[in-house]
Design an enzyme around this catalytic site. Structure first.
Site, PDB file in Angstrom:
ATOM      1  N   TYR A  34      68.406 -67.770  20.642  1.00  0.00           N
ATOM      2  CA  TYR A  34      68.815 -67.551  22.026  1.00  0.00           C
ATOM      3  C   TYR A  34      67.831 -68.184  22.989  1.00  0.00           C
ATOM      4  O   TYR A  34      66.746 -68.622  22.593  1.00  0.00           O
ATOM      5  CB  TYR A  34      68.980 -66.054  22.310  1.00  0.00           C
ATOM      6  CG  TYR A  34      67.696 -65.272  22.455  1.00  0.00           C
ATOM      7  CD1 TYR A  34      66.903 -64.957  21.353  1.00  0.00           C
ATOM      8  CD2 TYR A  34      67.258 -64.820  23.706  1.00  0.00           C
ATOM      9  CE1 TYR A  34      65.722 -64.233  21.495  1.00  0.00           C
ATOM     10  CE2 TYR A  34      66.093 -64.091  23.851  1.00  0.00           C
ATOM     11  CZ  TYR A  34      65.325 -63.801  22.738  1.00  0.00           C
ATOM     12  OH  TYR A  34      64.167 -63.091  22.875  1.00  0.00           O
ATOM     13  N   LYS A 145      62.986 -68.827  18.613  1.00  0.00           N
ATOM     14  CA  LYS A 145      63.479 -67.779  19.525  1.00  0.00           C
ATOM     15  C   LYS A 145      64.719 -67.163  18.885  1.00  0.00           C
ATOM     16  O   LYS A 145      65.868 -67.451  19.256  1.00  0.00           O
ATOM     17  CB  LYS A 145      63.753 -68.353  20.925  1.00  0.00           C
ATOM     18  CG  LYS A 145      63.793 -67.267  21.997  1.00  0.00           C
ATOM     19  CD  LYS A 145      63.593 -67.834  23.374  1.00  0.00           C
ATOM     20  CE  LYS A 145      63.801 -66.807  24.477  1.00  0.00           C
ATOM     21  NZ  LYS A 145      62.901 -65.663  24.473  1.00  0.00           N
ATOM     22  N   GLU A 177      50.651 -62.440  21.304  1.00  0.00           N
ATOM     23  CA  GLU A 177      51.428 -62.463  22.556  1.00  0.00           C
ATOM     24  C   GLU A 177      51.955 -61.059  22.828  1.00  0.00           C
ATOM     25  O   GLU A 177      51.641 -60.123  22.097  1.00  0.00           O
ATOM     26  CB  GLU A 177      52.571 -63.471  22.452  1.00  0.00           C
ATOM     27  CG  GLU A 177      53.559 -63.164  21.342  1.00  0.00           C
ATOM     28  CD  GLU A 177      54.710 -64.158  21.248  1.00  0.00           C
ATOM     29  OE1 GLU A 177      54.986 -64.878  22.211  1.00  0.00           O
ATOM     30  OE2 GLU A 177      55.353 -64.180  20.176  1.00  0.00           O
ATOM     31  N   LEU A 201      55.758 -67.454  20.546  1.00  0.00           N
ATOM     32  CA  LEU A 201      56.833 -68.263  21.120  1.00  0.00           C
ATOM     33  C   LEU A 201      56.203 -69.215  22.145  1.00  0.00           C
ATOM     34  O   LEU A 201      55.404 -68.772  22.976  1.00  0.00           O
ATOM     35  CB  LEU A 201      57.852 -67.360  21.816  1.00  0.00           C
ATOM     36  CG  LEU A 201      59.068 -68.120  22.326  1.00  0.00           C
ATOM     37  CD1 LEU A 201      60.018 -68.402  21.169  1.00  0.00           C
ATOM     38  CD2 LEU A 201      59.775 -67.334  23.411  1.00  0.00           C
TER      39      LEU A 201
HETATM   40  N1  PDD Z   1      61.424 -63.417  26.189  1.00  0.00           N
HETATM   41  N2  PDD Z   1      57.092 -64.435  23.770  1.00  0.00           N
HETATM   42  C1  PDD Z   1      58.150 -63.701  23.421  1.00  0.00           C
HETATM   43  C2  PDD Z   1      58.116 -62.963  22.125  1.00  0.00           C
HETATM   44  C3  PDD Z   1      59.261 -63.614  24.282  1.00  0.00           C
HETATM   45  O1  PDD Z   1      60.322 -62.890  23.921  1.00  0.00           O
HETATM   46  C4  PDD Z   1      59.239 -64.302  25.528  1.00  0.00           C
HETATM   47  C5  PDD Z   1      60.373 -64.258  26.497  1.00  0.00           C
HETATM   48  C6  PDD Z   1      58.102 -65.070  25.840  1.00  0.00           C
HETATM   49  C7  PDD Z   1      58.000 -65.854  27.128  1.00  0.00           C
HETATM   50  O2  PDD Z   1      58.760 -67.038  27.081  1.00  0.00           O
HETATM   51  P1  PDD Z   1      59.373 -67.679  28.414  1.00  0.00           P
HETATM   52  O3  PDD Z   1      58.254 -67.854  29.356  1.00  0.00           O
HETATM   53  O4  PDD Z   1      59.943 -68.966  27.946  1.00  0.00           O
HETATM   54  O5  PDD Z   1      60.418 -66.720  28.944  1.00  0.00           O
HETATM   55  C8  PDD Z   1      57.049 -65.119  24.940  1.00  0.00           C
HETATM   56  C9  PDD Z   1      62.638 -63.378  26.968  1.00  0.00           C
HETATM   57  C10 PDD Z   1      62.456 -63.326  28.434  1.00  0.00           C
HETATM   58  C11 PDD Z   1      63.535 -62.275  26.415  1.00  0.00           C
HETATM   59  O6  PDD Z   1      63.531 -62.127  25.198  1.00  0.00           O
HETATM   60  O7  PDD Z   1      64.240 -61.629  27.176  1.00  0.00           O
END
Ligand code: PDD
Length: 282
Positions: A34, A145, A177, A201
């Site tokens: 996703y 992701k 993270e 991620l």
């Molecule tokens: N999640 N690390 C993880 C495990 C995440 O799920 C996310 C973001 C990030 C940050 O990535 P980005 O800056 O590209 O949004 C890091 C999204 C927002 C979610 O699962 O809803």
């Protein structure tokens, strides 16, 4: 139920009419990937970067690249409205099978779903949030992701049960993270964040922050952060597409720095808001 229009396999439908088979491998196995893509002023933000990550996730789970950038924009843009900050949730699964079998089916017709929702985290941003550290119990493919998020949601839930906004994960004494965010810390006046590898991620928000820091002469380092360094950092931030840059003011029940969002956060928050506006004005 909010009966907004969503996208499913080539059709735009009211949410309550969008249905997926119980034999979809996303439902059976969490076999899918996703993206969460923010949109400001009615325009997708850093779409090119999000699409590059999506294509990499697809490749890593052996699904085909479905559409090019323009085709995706044509699919997703009709879901946006102009009046508020929003995000697109886009999910692709390996599709519907006729029997449950762990191995991939021979013919693959991926399921594609997308919907748009408002971004609603503003109230917590300016005062900062509480977080806890927890053991990173996830797998070795955290750079994908994947919709398979059981470990992440159990960790986030533990944080919520302790009145915290996020769990910051630690593996072998090294910070990885957040359960759904990347982590930055200001250590010895250097904005520091863990390096990209299979344990985190590659966040798009993270990537922009590093770029902005370099452009504006804010010292920045991508290197491993020990738990002890995190616990004594002057500032800690969580970053994601829906939360932007969220200062952590309390970690494991102790204040971070002076217990208020820090000066580096204020500067970066400002630069980030400018970058959002800039995309709109382009
Ligand atoms: N999640 N690390 C993880 C495990 C995440 O799920 C996310 C973001 C990030 C940050 O990535 P980005 O800056 O590209 O949004 C890091 C999204 C927002 C979610 O699962 O809803």
């Amino acid at each position: 139920m909010d009966n907004k229009i969503v996208y499913l396999n080539g059709e735009y439908l009211p949410l309550n009419e969008a249905k997926v088979s119980v034999l979809d491998r996303g439902f059976l196995f969490g076999d899918g990937v996703y993206e969460v893509i923010p949109a400001y002023y009615g325009k997708l933000f850093l779409f090119h970067e999000h699409l590059a990550r999506l294509n990499n996730s697809l490749k890593l789970i052996q699904l085909p690249i479905l559409y090019d950038e323009q085709q995706w924009l044509d699919i997703l843009n009709p879901l946006l409205t102009e009046d508020q900050d929003q995000y697109i949730y886009l999910q692709i699964t390996r599709g519907v099978v006729n029997k449950r079998d762990h191995a991939f089916p021979e013919e693959i017709q991926p399921t594609v779903f997308a919907m748009c929702s408002p971004i609603t985290h503003f109230s917590e941003r300016n005062k900062g949030v509480k977080a806890i550290t927890l053991d990173d119990t996830r797998w070795e493919l955290c750079h994908v992701k994947a919709t398979t998020l059981l470990a992440n949601i159990l960790l986030r839930q533990k944080a919520v049960e302790q009145d915290c906004a996020e769990a910051i994960l630690v593996k072998d004494n090294i910070v990885t993270e957040g359960a759904a965010s990347n982590v930055f810390a200001v250590i010895d006046n250097i904005l520091t964040t863990p390096p990209i590898n299979n344990e985190i991620l590659p966040g798009i928000t993270r990537q922009l922050i590093i770029k902005l820091a370099k452009k504006h002469q804010i010292p920045v380092a991508e290197r491993p952060i020990t738990l002890n360094e995190l616990l004594t950092a002057n500032e800690i931030w969580l970053t994601s597409s829906t939360r932007e840059i969220l200062p952590v003011v309390e970690l494991d029940k102790k204040p971070v720095g002076n217990g208020q969002p820090g000066q580096v956060w204020k500067t970066m928050h400002h630069l980030f808001q400018q970058a959002k506006k800039h995309t709109y004005e382009r």
